[in-house]
Design a protein around this motif. Structure first.
Motif, PDB file in Angstrom:
ATOM      1  N   ILE A   2       0.848  -1.183   0.000  1.00  0.00           N
ATOM      2  CA  ILE A   2       0.000   0.000   0.000  1.00  0.00           C
ATOM      3  C   ILE A   2       0.893   1.245   0.000  1.00  0.00           C
ATOM      4  N   THR A   3       0.562   2.203  -0.839  1.00  0.00           N
ATOM      5  CA  THR A   3       1.201   3.512  -0.783  1.00  0.00           C
ATOM      6  C   THR A   3       0.232   4.451  -0.097  1.00  0.00           C
ATOM      7  N   GLU A   4       0.726   5.117   0.920  1.00  0.00           N
ATOM      8  CA  GLU A   4      -0.053   6.107   1.668  1.00  0.00           C
ATOM      9  C   GLU A   4       0.572   7.468   1.398  1.00  0.00           C
ATOM     10  N   ILE A   5      -0.254   8.421   1.001  1.00  0.00           N
ATOM     11  CA  ILE A   5       0.202   9.796   0.820  1.00  0.00           C
ATOM     12  C   ILE A   5      -0.429  10.633   1.922  1.00  0.00           C
ATOM     13  N   VAL A   6       0.433  11.296   2.677  1.00  0.00           N
ATOM     14  CA  VAL A   6      -0.008  12.143   3.786  1.00  0.00           C
ATOM     15  C   VAL A   6       0.472  13.555   3.476  1.00  0.00           C
ATOM     16  N   ASN A   7      -0.431  14.528   3.577  1.00  0.00           N
ATOM     17  CA  ASN A   7       0.022  15.910   3.431  1.00  0.00           C
ATOM     18  C   ASN A   7      -0.761  16.807   4.362  1.00  0.00           C
ATOM     19  N   PHE A  84      -5.065  12.120   4.234  1.00  0.00           N
ATOM     20  CA  PHE A  84      -4.539  10.800   3.887  1.00  0.00           C
ATOM     21  C   PHE A  84      -5.170  10.270   2.604  1.00  0.00           C
ATOM     22  N   GLN A  85      -4.341   9.614   1.799  1.00  0.00           N
ATOM     23  CA  GLN A  85      -4.804   8.873   0.630  1.00  0.00           C
ATOM     24  C   GLN A  85      -4.090   7.524   0.649  1.00  0.00           C
ATOM     25  N   TYR A  86      -4.809   6.474   0.205  1.00  0.00           N
ATOM     26  CA  TYR A  86      -4.254   5.125   0.175  1.00  0.00           C
ATOM     27  C   TYR A  86      -4.431   4.533  -1.219  1.00  0.00           C
ATOM     28  N   PHE A  87      -3.378   3.894  -1.702  1.00  0.00           N
ATOM     29  CA  PHE A  87      -3.416   3.290  -3.026  1.00  0.00           C
ATOM     30  C   PHE A  87      -2.812   1.894  -2.956  1.00  0.00           C
ATOM     31  N   GLU A  88      -3.453   0.954  -3.598  1.00  0.00           N
ATOM     32  CA  GLU A  88      -2.825  -0.343  -3.783  1.00  0.00           C
ATOM     33  C   GLU A  88      -1.600  -0.123  -4.669  1.00  0.00           C
ATOM     34  N   THR A  89      -0.514  -0.809  -4.359  1.00  0.00           N
ATOM     35  CA  THR A  89       0.723  -0.658  -5.106  1.00  0.00           C
ATOM     36  C   THR A  89       1.113  -2.019  -5.677  1.00  0.00           C
TER      37      THR A  89
END
Length: 97
Positions: A2-7, A84-89
């Motif tokens: 999982i890729t998590e993008i936090v800003n 937060f955003q979550y993406f399957e990688t």
């Protein structure tokens, strides 16, 4: 994976040097997290945004690391709640070696 993008929004008065200094203080915490695969710190001075890109085994691992206490701490340090955003990688290309 999982890729998590936090800003999060940075205070207008925060310089790049101040943001990087805060980022550097957090390195030991992330190095100690056995679930974290990789982290990239993010900084956009023009937009006033900071954050990170994280690679985790699962969304549960990501959410455990960024719990309510962590969100409270981030808000205190940076003046804004994180997003937060979550993406399957499914694939990763690594050209480093």
């Amino acid at each position: 994976m999982i890729t998590e993008i936090v800003n999060f929004d940075l205070p207008e008065s925060m310089t790049r040097e101040e943001a990087v200094a805060l980022f550097e203080k957090s390195v030991p915490r992330w190095q100690a997290n056995a679930k974290l695969v990789r982290k990239y710190y993010l900084y956009d001075g023009e937009a006033g945004i900071g954050g990170g890109v994280y690679l985790w085994p699962s969304v549960d691992d990501a959410k455990a690391a960024h719990d309510a206490a962590w969100c409270d701490m981030a808000e205190k340090l940076y003046g804004a709640r994180p997003r937060f955003q979550y993406f399957e990688t499914p694939l990763i290309v690594d050209n480093t070696g």
